[in-house]
Each structure stands twice: as structure tokens, then as C-alpha cells.
Design a protein around this motif. Structure first.
Motif, mmCIF file in Angstrom:
data_model
loop_
_atom_site.group_PDB
_atom_site.id
_atom_site.type_symbol
_atom_site.label_atom_id
_atom_site.label_comp_id
_atom_site.label_asym_id
_atom_site.label_seq_id
_atom_site.Cartn_x
_atom_site.Cartn_y
_atom_site.Cartn_z
ATOM 1 N N THR A 106 0.861 -1.193 0.000
ATOM 2 C CA THR A 106 0.000 0.000 0.000
ATOM 3 C C THR A 106 0.897 1.241 0.000
ATOM 4 O O THR A 106 2.117 1.135 0.082
ATOM 5 C CB THR A 106 -0.870 0.062 1.273
ATOM 6 N N ASP A 107 0.282 2.433 -0.052
ATOM 7 C CA ASP A 107 1.082 3.655 0.119
ATOM 8 C C ASP A 107 0.959 4.163 1.558
ATOM 9 O O ASP A 107 1.269 5.305 1.850
ATOM 10 C CB ASP A 107 0.662 4.729 -0.890
ATOM 11 N N GLY A 108 0.449 3.284 2.445
ATOM 12 C CA GLY A 108 0.377 3.642 3.861
ATOM 13 C C GLY A 108 -0.885 4.398 4.255
ATOM 14 O O GLY A 108 -1.060 4.735 5.423
ATOM 15 N N THR A 109 -1.769 4.688 3.293
ATOM 16 C CA THR A 109 -2.981 5.444 3.647
ATOM 17 C C THR A 109 -4.235 4.563 3.652
ATOM 18 O O THR A 109 -5.269 4.972 4.162
ATOM 19 C CB THR A 109 -3.227 6.613 2.661
ATOM 20 N N THR A 110 -4.154 3.363 3.080
ATOM 21 C CA THR A 110 -5.319 2.473 2.990
ATOM 22 C C THR A 110 -4.848 1.034 3.221
ATOM 23 O O THR A 110 -3.655 0.789 3.347
ATOM 24 C CB THR A 110 -5.926 2.501 1.570
ATOM 25 N N LEU A 111 -5.794 0.104 3.221
ATOM 26 C CA LEU A 111 -5.378 -1.291 3.119
ATOM 27 C C LEU A 111 -5.114 -1.585 1.642
ATOM 28 O O LEU A 111 -5.341 -0.720 0.775
ATOM 29 C CB LEU A 111 -6.435 -2.227 3.723
ATOM 30 N N LEU A 112 -4.638 -2.790 1.325
ATOM 31 C CA LEU A 112 -4.391 -3.125 -0.080
ATOM 32 C C LEU A 112 -5.623 -3.791 -0.696
ATOM 33 O O LEU A 112 -5.956 -3.529 -1.858
ATOM 34 C CB LEU A 112 -3.166 -4.051 -0.173
ATOM 35 N N GLY A 113 -6.275 -4.641 0.090
ATOM 36 C CA GLY A 113 -7.439 -5.356 -0.443
ATOM 37 C C GLY A 113 -7.061 -6.640 -1.154
ATOM 38 O O GLY A 113 -7.859 -7.234 -1.872
ATOM 39 N N ALA A 114 -5.809 -7.102 -0.941
ATOM 40 C CA ALA A 114 -5.412 -8.423 -1.453
ATOM 41 C C ALA A 114 -6.317 -9.482 -0.830
ATOM 42 O O ALA A 114 -6.553 -10.519 -1.431
ATOM 43 C CB ALA A 114 -3.954 -8.695 -1.109
ATOM 44 N N ASP A 115 -6.815 -9.217 0.350
ATOM 45 C CA ASP A 115 -7.873 -9.998 0.997
ATOM 46 C C ASP A 115 -9.196 -9.391 0.560
ATOM 47 O O ASP A 115 -9.619 -8.394 1.106
ATOM 48 C CB ASP A 115 -7.695 -9.937 2.512
ATOM 49 N N ASP A 116 -9.864 -9.853 -0.458
ATOM 50 C CA ASP A 116 -9.541 -11.090 -1.103
ATOM 51 C C ASP A 116 -9.410 -10.906 -2.618
ATOM 52 O O ASP A 116 -9.721 -11.787 -3.403
ATOM 53 C CB ASP A 116 -10.620 -12.118 -0.742
ATOM 54 N N LYS A 117 -8.961 -9.705 -3.043
ATOM 55 C CA LYS A 117 -8.875 -9.484 -4.492
ATOM 56 C C LYS A 117 -7.722 -10.262 -5.097
ATOM 57 O O LYS A 117 -7.705 -10.501 -6.312
ATOM 58 C CB LYS A 117 -8.771 -7.995 -4.782
#
Ligand SMILES: [Zn+2]
Length: 398
Positions: free
Chosen positions: A126-137
Motif C-alpha cells: 500500500t502507500d500507507g494510507t489504505t489497506l491493499l485489499g489483497a484480501d480477497d482481491k
């Protein structure tokens, strides 16, 4: 390509909402569901997106074999924003700290030991401001990539593939409206874990307990022998529960009672607990503890009113899989055929697949190649995602 596909999906905000009573809980989950529906269409795969945001797709294989399913969820966790995700791609990782954008945060191998194994790999952070969403994308991207490669195999040489994308997994409502007939497979796998070598066929049995205490309020100056302070009775209740049986003191197959919230004044006090155990007999004992404490305190404080409500949440899929071991045998065969090591890991939580298992589709969980879910430190490893595509594809080869 897998990487582009993954980056395309994580940029779409699909956070679910616990407060909502609609299904799906948020409209924005359709932003990804509609895109997936379109992509399935472009691949010439028949799909149907139902009125509750469940997206089903099915491709024929050799008719002598039953279909196998794959499943992933499109929503992201509530703990951290999933809006305007700006993923960073770190190529040829050098084992140093990775600064997360300009946020001042960084991913460090000193803090997250997994990183030490990843020299030379491609990481998505991430850029540190959000989650990534790899769970579950990551799971969604892996399944779409499996599908693309699957379509290149001759129909007679593959098993039928059933795909399901669900909304609202993060709020525990993914299996709502699940239609096993529409899914049309003998067993399935959720792609919603972490390590590619982990096969997960056990999860918690889960119940919730809600305690409500009504005390007796009176001016504190005249309270002797009369007042029953509901907050104090609740504190006593909580103190009588086993002290070691809490999340911060348990691991592996050890269960716990976890207090999620409390509130109280003199007249009313309440607490909400979740109870978890892989062993349903021990979970029943945990429930008994709550019931025994309730009776003890009722005797001690006549005139108080203590209500205790226990509700079922989900159950350990292990009992279903023990009766239908085909899904377990099949995935072991897949790992062996590819020469990959595997390890069984008990899930300290639940999955959509646990509930599917009890609704007639036994459904173990497999990895996604992504880690530190639900927060700003989440990251995915491209090579591990690719490995999952390989495993996913092998599932369908005859
Ligand atoms: Zn998940």
C-alpha cells in the motif's frame, strides 16, 4: 496478466458495511462485481449476477467427472479504508525496509519476518494510507487467471469449473442466499488465506454471548443494603470467566472468550462476547461457564435481573470434511503432482467455506500469497500468487 488484473481490482473501493441490512451491504461492491461479470462475458463464459450480489459462473468439462468450485470474496475489511488504494509495486526486493508512500510508515523485515524469505521477489504494497485489499482481491484475480488458462485446455481433458464471487464476507454475511444448486459442484475451495502451502480444513466453532444486567438504583447516600450496581455485577461476571482463555493468551487450537464491547451505569450494564473453539465440546463448556456464573450471581444479588443470550454463528467445517474427504484427497493429489509441499493449518476464525460446507458443498480454504490483511501493512507477493494460479489450474486437469 495477473499483476495488471490484480492492480485493476484493488483500485476499486468495495468495502462492506456492518450497519447495513441490505444484501449486498454496499452498492459499491457492484463496481467490481459488474466488471467481473463483463470480463467473464468477454471470455465467453456464461455467468449470472443475482439480486443479492452473488456472481456465479460455470464452464463445462469432461462429463464423466463432477464440477469443482472456486470462490473468493469481493469486499474488503472494515478496519481500514479501501478508498483510493494506490498500490506500490516493488520489484526485485532487496530485504530492506520498504517506505509506504509518504505516510512515514514502512514495511520492515524486522517487524514482519515473512519479508526475510522474499529476496528478489515482486511485492505489491500500500502507500500507507489504505489497506491493499489483497484480501480477497488476490483470490479474485487468481481465480480469473485460472479461468483464462483453463479455457485453453480441451473440454474433454478438464473437470467442470464452477466459480462464485461473494460480497460481504468481512461482515460474516458472505454465505447468505448461497444456492448450492446454482453453484453446481461436488466440492469447492475458497482462495482466501495467506501462504500458498497452507491447506485449511478446520476453523473455529463460533457462538456469541450477550449479557444484560438490570440493577437497582437509589441515591448513594441511602444505598446501604438496597442498591445493586449493575456495572459492578457485570465486572464480577467478567472476572469469574477463565482468565487465560482470551485471544491475547491463546494460539493454534486453543479457544477463547473475547469481550467485544461493554457499556454500563448503575441501572443497566451489558457486554457482548464472542466464543470460539475448534472443539465443539469445549465450546459447550465455555457456554456452561457463562450459564453457571449467571446463576451464581442471581443467587448472590436477588433483585437483580441477569439475561444471557447465546447465539450460534458458524461451525467447524472439519466435521463435514471428515465425512466427505474427496476435497482433501483431491487437493493433496494436486500438490503432490506439482511437487509442492503442503501443510495443514487450523484457521483461527471462519470462512465462507465453513458455511458452504454445512450447506452441502465441502469447501477448504487455500492461500492467496498475501499477508497482513485488514490494514496498511498488507502486501502481496506476485510469485506466490502465480504459484496459486498454477495450483488452481492443476485442480481441474484430468
Ligand atoms: Zn478474506
Amino acid at each position: 496478466m495477473l499483476l495488471e488484473r490484480f492492480l485493476r481490482y484493488v483500485k476499486i473501493d468495495t468495502q462492506s458495511d456492518e450497519e447495513s441490512s441490505t444484501s449486498p451491504s454496499t452498492k459499491k461492491q457492484y463496481d467490481l462485481l459488474n466488471l467481473l461479470n463483463e470480463e467473464l462475458d468477454n471470455l465467453g463464459v456464461k455467468s449470472s449476477l443475482d439480486e443479492y450480489g452473488r456472481l456465479y459462473a460455470k464452464v463445462e468439462g469432461n462429463k464423466a467427472y463432477t464440477n469443482i468450485g472456486l470462490c473468493a470474496h469481493v469486499d474488503t475489511a472494515l478496519e481500514c479504508s479501501g478508498k483510493d488504494v494506490k498500490p506500490q509495486v516493488v520489484k526485485d526486493y532487496d530485504l530492506k525496509d520498504i517506505p509506504l508512500g509518504n505516510s512515514g510508515l514502512s514495511l520492515s523485515p524486522n517487524e514482519f519476518a515473512k519479508l526475510k524469505e522474499l529476496k528478489g521477489k515482486t511485492l505489491i504494497t500500500t502507500d500507507g494510507t489504505t489497506l491493499l485489499g489483497a484480501d480477497d482481491k488476490a483470490g479474485v484475480a487468481i481465480i480469473m487467471e485460472v479461468l483464462e488458462n483453463y479455457l485453453k485446455i480441451e473440454t474433454k481433458n478438464r473437470r467442470g469449473l464452477s466459480i462464485l464471487f461473494t460480497p460481504d464476507e468481512e461482515i460474516g454475511r458472505g454465505p447468505e442466499h448461497f444456492d448450492p444448486v446454482k453453484y453446481g459442484c461436488e466440492f469447492a475451495y475458497t482462495i482466501d488465506g495467506s501462504e500458498p502451502e497452507a491447506i485449511e480444513i478446520e476453523n473455529f466453532n463460533a457462538k456469541s454471548a450477550s449479557i444484560k444486567i438490570k440493577g437497582k438504583s437509589i441515591h448513594p447516600g441511602d444505598a446501604k443494603g438496597v442498591m445493586i450496581n449493575a456495572s459492578l455485577v457485570l465486572a464480577e461476571f467478567m472476572n469469574l470467566l477463565p482468565k487465560e482463555m482470551i485471544p491475547s493468551k491463546t494460539s493454534g487450537r486453543e479457544g477463547f472468550n473475547h469481550v467485544v464491547s461493554i457499556s454500563g451505569d448503575v441501572e443497566n450494564a451489558s457486554a457482548h462476547y464472542i466464543l470460539r473453539n475448534h472443539d465443539s465440546k469445549i465450546l459447550s463448556k465455555q457456554v456452561e461457564d457463562f450459564e453457571n456464573i449467571k446463576s451464581k450471581l442471581e443467587k448472590e444479588y436477588p433483585g437483580s435481573l441477569i439475561s444471557l443470550q447465546i447465539a450460534d454463528q458458524y461451525r467447524n467445517m472439519a466435521e463435514v470434511i471428515a465425512k466427505h474427504p474427496e476435497c482433501k484427497n483431491h487437493i493433496e493429489k494436486v500438490f503432490n503432482r506439482l511437487g509442492f509441499k503442503y501443510v495443514y493449518k487450523p484457521i483461527r476464525g471462519g470462512t465462507d467455506g465453513a458455511t458452504f460446507s454445512f450447506k452441502g458443498v465441502p469447501c477448504p480454504n487455500l492461500g492467496t500469497g498475501s499477508y497482513n490483511h485488514h490494514g496498511r501493512y498488507e502486501f502481496a507477493v506476485l510469485e506466490e500468487m502465480e504459484k496459486m494460479v498454477q495450483i488452481g489450474l492443476e485442480i481441474f486437469k484430468l
